[in-house]
Scaffold this motif. Structure first.
Motif, mmCIF file in Angstrom:
data_model
loop_
_atom_site.group_PDB
_atom_site.id
_atom_site.type_symbol
_atom_site.label_atom_id
_atom_site.label_comp_id
_atom_site.label_asym_id
_atom_site.label_seq_id
_atom_site.Cartn_x
_atom_site.Cartn_y
_atom_site.Cartn_z
ATOM 1 N N MET A 22 5.604 -2.477 7.598
ATOM 2 C CA MET A 22 5.396 -3.005 8.941
ATOM 3 C C MET A 22 3.928 -3.192 9.301
ATOM 4 N N ASP A 23 3.030 -2.403 8.719
ATOM 5 C CA ASP A 23 1.611 -2.511 9.035
ATOM 6 C C ASP A 23 0.871 -3.499 8.139
ATOM 7 N N TRP A 24 1.570 -4.019 7.136
ATOM 8 C CA TRP A 24 0.916 -4.866 6.141
ATOM 9 C C TRP A 24 1.742 -6.139 5.946
ATOM 10 N N PRO A 25 1.624 -7.096 6.862
ATOM 11 C CA PRO A 25 2.425 -8.327 6.799
ATOM 12 C C PRO A 25 2.299 -9.033 5.458
ATOM 13 N N GLY A 26 3.439 -9.399 4.908
ATOM 14 C CA GLY A 26 3.477 -10.071 3.612
ATOM 15 C C GLY A 26 3.998 -9.198 2.502
ATOM 16 N N LEU A 27 3.994 -7.883 2.719
ATOM 17 C CA LEU A 27 4.472 -6.946 1.698
ATOM 18 C C LEU A 27 5.923 -6.596 2.002
ATOM 19 N N ASP A 28 6.828 -7.494 1.650
ATOM 20 C CA ASP A 28 8.271 -7.329 1.808
ATOM 21 C C ASP A 28 8.925 -7.620 0.460
ATOM 22 N N ARG A 29 9.870 -6.772 0.061
ATOM 23 C CA ARG A 29 10.612 -7.010 -1.178
ATOM 24 C C ARG A 29 12.063 -6.582 -0.967
#
Length: 223
Positions: A22-29
């Motif tokens: 949630m604090d680092w947009p773009g880091l979703d897997r």
């Protein structure tokens, strides 16, 4: 910033789980279970470090080592079908402070810069792959640039025509207008239609990074 990697889990009804930092947009897997999704997320942490560094947040990202699951969200059929977050979490409905919003927008801009850099250095013909239905480099680039105003920025009433966003000057103008609209909506505490502003930023950044990493993975010159 907490010294943990705060993660939101969106749990599909049948077969997929999406883990989003949630604090680092773009880091979703995504994965086929909670454990699988978290494992895949952690495997991409070294790759996301390049985004954090571009945003001037390398040290803060390095400190966020231990995973902390902060919310579990029931997903939808789209979660299962696409392996992408589709349901905003409760924690993401909170209105961000101006400082926290700017921090996330710095990361979104770093995601854009990362994608642009990858687009400029990978081979035109990519290896075949299941992702993006086997699109070529140029097809992926057009998809990412055009999809943003057609799917994401329109939620804050930034409606850049496709022919405009596919030019360098038009893309730069679109991005500036998109950032300004996000700031305005957040300042007023307005939602981006059915999405929250936090979720909109996360989804926009995820789309950019997912295709940037895809191009890297399919680039025959990087093997």
């Amino acid at each position: 910033m907490p010294d943990t990697l705060r993660v939101i889990l969106e749990i599909g009804k049948k077969r997929r789980v999406v883990a989003g930092a949630m604090d680092w947009p773009g880091l979703d897997r995504w994965g086929t279970s909670v454990e699988d999704a978290l494992g895949k997320l952690m495997s991409y942490v070294p790759r996301y470090a390049g985004v954090a560094e571009r945003a001037g947040k390398k040290s803060a990202f390095a400190r966020a080592g231990e995973v902390e699951v902060v919310e579990r969200v029931p997903g939808s059929s789209s979660t299962d079908f696409w392996g992408i977050a589709h349901v905003p979490s409760e924690i993401e409905r909170e209105v961000l402070s101006p400082t926290d919003l700017e921090r996330r927008l710095d990361l979104l801009q770093a995601c854009w810069a990362y994608f642009d850099d990858v687009a400029g250095r990978v081979a035109e013909e990519l290896r075949p792959g299941s992702r993006s239905a086997g699109r070529s480099r140029d097809q992926i680039i057009r998809h990412v640039y055009a999809n943003e105003p057609e799917q994401f920025s329109r939620k804050v009433e930034v409606r850049t025509p496709r022919e405009v966003v596919l030019t360098a000057a038009g893309l730069a103008t679109h991005r500036a207008q998109y950032l300004d609209a996000i700031r305005a909506y957040n300042a007023e505490g307005k939602a981006a239609r059915t999405w929250s502003i936090q979720f909109l930023v996360r989804r926009t950044a995820h789309h950019v990074m997912d295709h940037a990493w895809e191009m890297e993975d399919r680039d025959p010159t990087l093997s």
